[in-house]
Write a protein that holds these residues in place. Structure first.
Motif, PDB file in Angstrom:
ATOM      1  N   GLY A 274     -12.711   1.576  -3.797  1.00 44.15           N
ATOM      2  CA  GLY A 274     -12.683   0.825  -5.046  1.00 44.15           C
ATOM      3  C   GLY A 274     -12.438  -0.650  -4.800  1.00 44.15           C
ATOM      4  O   GLY A 274     -13.116  -1.284  -3.985  1.00 44.15           O
TER       5      GLY A 274
ATOM      6  N   ASP B 119      -6.236   9.528  -4.221  1.00 47.12           N
ATOM      7  CA  ASP B 119      -7.448   9.038  -4.867  1.00 47.12           C
ATOM      8  C   ASP B 119      -7.910   7.798  -4.110  1.00 47.12           C
ATOM      9  O   ASP B 119      -7.219   6.786  -4.090  1.00 47.12           O
ATOM     10  CB  ASP B 119      -7.137   8.699  -6.329  1.00 47.12           C
ATOM     11  CG  ASP B 119      -8.342   8.220  -7.120  1.00 47.12           C
ATOM     12  OD1 ASP B 119      -9.337   7.785  -6.501  1.00 47.12           O
ATOM     13  OD2 ASP B 119      -8.275   8.254  -8.355  1.00 47.12           O
ATOM     14  N   THR B 120      -9.065   7.860  -3.477  1.00 49.52           N
ATOM     15  CA  THR B 120      -9.534   6.719  -2.680  1.00 49.52           C
ATOM     16  C   THR B 120     -10.221   5.655  -3.521  1.00 49.52           C
ATOM     17  O   THR B 120     -10.398   4.532  -3.056  1.00 49.52           O
ATOM     18  CB  THR B 120     -10.508   7.192  -1.588  1.00 49.52           C
ATOM     19  OG1 THR B 120     -11.645   7.820  -2.205  1.00 49.52           O
ATOM     20  CG2 THR B 120      -9.830   8.181  -0.652  1.00 49.52           C
ATOM     21  N   GLN B 121     -10.596   5.993  -4.760  1.00 47.01           N
ATOM     22  CA  GLN B 121     -11.229   5.007  -5.640  1.00 47.01           C
ATOM     23  C   GLN B 121     -10.187   4.057  -6.214  1.00 47.01           C
ATOM     24  O   GLN B 121     -10.348   2.838  -6.190  1.00 47.01           O
ATOM     25  CB  GLN B 121     -11.976   5.714  -6.775  1.00 47.01           C
ATOM     26  CG  GLN B 121     -12.768   4.774  -7.701  1.00 47.01           C
ATOM     27  CD  GLN B 121     -13.960   4.158  -7.014  1.00 47.01           C
ATOM     28  OE1 GLN B 121     -14.554   4.768  -6.129  1.00 47.01           O
ATOM     29  NE2 GLN B 121     -14.298   2.925  -7.379  1.00 47.01           N
ATOM     30  N   ASP B 122      -9.100   4.605  -6.760  1.00 44.95           N
ATOM     31  CA  ASP B 122      -7.998   3.796  -7.299  1.00 44.95           C
ATOM     32  C   ASP B 122      -6.699   4.519  -6.976  1.00 44.95           C
ATOM     33  O   ASP B 122      -6.192   5.296  -7.779  1.00 44.95           O
ATOM     34  CB  ASP B 122      -8.156   3.573  -8.797  1.00 44.95           C
ATOM     35  CG  ASP B 122      -7.212   2.494  -9.331  1.00 44.95           C
ATOM     36  OD1 ASP B 122      -6.201   2.209  -8.648  1.00 44.95           O
ATOM     37  OD2 ASP B 122      -7.482   1.931 -10.399  1.00 44.95           O
ATOM     38  N   THR B 123      -6.189   4.257  -5.797  1.00 46.14           N
ATOM     39  CA  THR B 123      -5.006   4.975  -5.312  1.00 46.14           C
ATOM     40  C   THR B 123      -3.781   4.672  -6.160  1.00 46.14           C
ATOM     41  O   THR B 123      -2.939   5.553  -6.384  1.00 46.14           O
ATOM     42  CB  THR B 123      -4.733   4.606  -3.838  1.00 46.14           C
ATOM     43  OG1 THR B 123      -5.953   4.711  -3.091  1.00 46.14           O
ATOM     44  CG2 THR B 123      -3.701   5.537  -3.226  1.00 46.14           C
ATOM     45  N   TYR B 124      -3.660   3.425  -6.637  1.00 49.77           N
ATOM     46  CA  TYR B 124      -2.494   3.058  -7.448  1.00 49.77           C
ATOM     47  C   TYR B 124      -2.476   3.852  -8.750  1.00 49.77           C
ATOM     48  O   TYR B 124      -1.453   4.416  -9.139  1.00 49.77           O
ATOM     49  CB  TYR B 124      -2.496   1.559  -7.723  1.00 49.77           C
ATOM     50  CG  TYR B 124      -2.527   0.720  -6.465  1.00 49.77           C
ATOM     51  CD1 TYR B 124      -1.385   0.561  -5.681  1.00 49.77           C
ATOM     52  CD2 TYR B 124      -3.708   0.110  -6.030  1.00 49.77           C
ATOM     53  CE1 TYR B 124      -1.412  -0.186  -4.506  1.00 49.77           C
ATOM     54  CE2 TYR B 124      -3.752  -0.640  -4.875  1.00 49.77           C
ATOM     55  CZ  TYR B 124      -2.605  -0.787  -4.112  1.00 49.77           C
ATOM     56  OH  TYR B 124      -2.639  -1.522  -2.953  1.00 49.77           O
TER      57      TYR B 124
ATOM     58  N   THR C 199      -7.089  -2.631  -1.135  1.00 49.81           N
ATOM     59  CA  THR C 199      -5.628  -2.645  -1.105  1.00 49.81           C
ATOM     60  C   THR C 199      -5.092  -3.987  -1.596  1.00 49.81           C
ATOM     61  O   THR C 199      -5.578  -5.048  -1.197  1.00 49.81           O
ATOM     62  CB  THR C 199      -5.126  -2.384   0.324  1.00 49.81           C
ATOM     63  OG1 THR C 199      -5.557  -1.086   0.743  1.00 49.81           O
ATOM     64  CG2 THR C 199      -3.612  -2.469   0.412  1.00 49.81           C
TER      65      THR C 199
ATOM     66  N   THR D  26       0.823  -1.198   0.000  1.00 47.94           N
ATOM     67  CA  THR D  26       0.000   0.000   0.000  1.00 47.94           C
ATOM     68  C   THR D  26       0.865   1.258   0.000  1.00 47.94           C
ATOM     69  O   THR D  26       2.093   1.185  -0.123  1.00 47.94           O
ATOM     70  CB  THR D  26      -0.964  -0.029   1.208  1.00 47.94           C
ATOM     71  OG1 THR D  26      -1.959   0.981   1.048  1.00 47.94           O
ATOM     72  CG2 THR D  26      -0.220   0.157   2.514  1.00 47.94           C
TER      73      THR D  26
ATOM     74  N   ALA E 231      -4.802   1.788   0.428  1.00 47.03           N
ATOM     75  CA  ALA E 231      -5.118   2.158  -0.949  1.00 47.03           C
ATOM     76  C   ALA E 231      -6.499   1.673  -1.378  1.00 47.03           C
ATOM     77  O   ALA E 231      -6.971   0.611  -0.951  1.00 47.03           O
ATOM     78  CB  ALA E 231      -4.059   1.587  -1.898  1.00 47.03           C
ATOM     79  N   SER E 232      -7.139   2.475  -2.231  1.00 41.39           N
ATOM     80  CA  SER E 232      -8.335   2.092  -2.995  1.00 41.39           C
ATOM     81  C   SER E 232      -9.479   1.576  -2.128  1.00 41.39           C
ATOM     82  O   SER E 232     -10.172   0.626  -2.506  1.00 41.39           O
ATOM     83  CB  SER E 232      -7.955   1.037  -4.048  1.00 41.39           C
ATOM     84  OG  SER E 232      -6.909   1.482  -4.881  1.00 41.39           O
TER      85      SER E 232
END
Length: 345
Positions: A256, A152-157, A259, A138, A252-253
């Motif tokens: 979405g 970006d909490t939807q797609d952090t990567y 993680t 993460t 992450a994410s």
């Protein structure tokens, strides 16, 4: 892309080193120079011996080790064939577990203990391998330089490809299974074209490539890098040694897919001379030895009856991306090709 200098180790040197290990006294053992009752080929290095010391005390069985990279040890198993001394194969990547089983190196196991201890999502459908610990890859960041609301909490990567992160990113090199399986998971989740756009976004932001997660965390703490992708347990280990570490984790994410997580796990080698003893060890690691196995390295247990250690528990609950070991294994070559195509070294 900026790349930090690191030494290169030739494959022949690795093989020579491994060969030297098994010459003379045989293995890196816990029970002296004499060969033990069980031989373990392990890509998991950290604090492993202590867990097995407890197994030896509980059972009276001696355990010996050969350490190496996942792919190196799998190639060694294949080369040794029926003559391999290995009884248990321990790896740190779900894709490598799948590959070992797919290539016929692991034997199916019928075990009520394992079925009760390891959730179905963390084991092979044909019972050839079983997950033992979870590690999350993460975002880590320097809180003096980053407001977590920026992520970006939807797609952090994918969000790390935003130009606002230009010159602020550092990541692990492409040779590591952690990087390859993360990219394989992105291919599985989004398809090849979108996954390549994501990785290209990192490259366009002049990502600084480093050879291990400790260097990433040190760079964050020193303020020479603002954001990195790391395995959570490296962060936990650094934080345990230095409570003033100026680094925070961000799951992450969470709005979405979740993680990215990977498995450390094991399977009984098909050509083992001691499959019953190997099964006893595998069962112990998933049950009575589970807390010891995961706790020393700050990993998450797969056994739902075992709690993570206090430090890891303090990181809070998070949504996990489902693990697709088959996809990680099958898409590994494509992930490596993708990384090479965009110039990610």
């Amino acid at each position: 892309m900026r790349r930090s200098t690191r030494p290169l180790v030739a494959w022949t040197a690795v093989v020579a080193a491994l060969a030297a290990t098994v010459s003379g006294c045989g293995f890196l053992g816990l029970g002296g120079d004499a060969p033990g009752d069980l031989q373990v080929y392990s890509a998991r290095h950290y604090d492993l011996e202590q867990a097995f010391v407890d197994f030896e005390k509980d059972t009276g069985l001696k355990v010996d080790f050969i350490y190496g990279d996942d792919s190196e040890l799998l190639e060694r198993l294949k080369a040794e064939g029926d003559e391999t001394p290995a009884d248990l194969f321990v790896t740190v990547d779900a894709g490598n577990l799948w590959n070992a089983a797919h290539q016929g190196e692991l034997a199916p196991v019928d075990s009520e203990v394992l079925e009760a201890s390891v959730p179905a999502e963390y084991q092979d459908p044909e019972n050839r391998w079983f997950g033992l610990a979870l590690r999350a890859r993460t975002v880590a960041y320097n809180p003096d330089a980053v407001d977590p609301a920026e992520f970006d909490t939807q797609d952090t990567y994918a969000g790390l490809g935003d130009p606002k992160w230009k010159g602020r990113l550092c990541m692990r090199d492409s040779t590591e299974a952690y990087t390859q399986s993360l990219v394989a998971s992105l291919i599985d989740l989004h398809g090849r074209e979108r996954a390549q756009e994501i990785v290209q976004g990192w490259m366009d932001n002049d990502v600084d490539i480093m050879s291990n997660d400790i260097l990433l965390l040190e760079a964050l703490d020193a303020g020479t890098c603002d954001v990195a992708l790391v395995n959570h347990y490296y962060y936990a280990r650094e934080l345990a040694d230095n409570p003033d570490l100026d680094v925070k984790l961000f799951w992450a994410s969470q709005d979405g897919a979740g993680t990215h997580v990977n498995l450390s796990g094991a399977g009984i080698v098909k050509s083992s001379d001691a499959p019953e003893k190997a099964q006893r060890l595998l069962e112990w690691l998933a049950s009575d030895g589970q807390e010891e196995f995961v706790g020393d390295n700050h990993e998450f247990p797969v056994n739902p009856s075992v709690q993570p250690d206090d430090l890891v528990a303090s990181f809070g609950d998070f949504k996990k991306m489902p693990i697709n070991a088959e996809a990680y294994g099958q898409l590994n070559t494509e992930a490596v090709d993708l990384l090479a195509e965009v110039g990610y070294e």
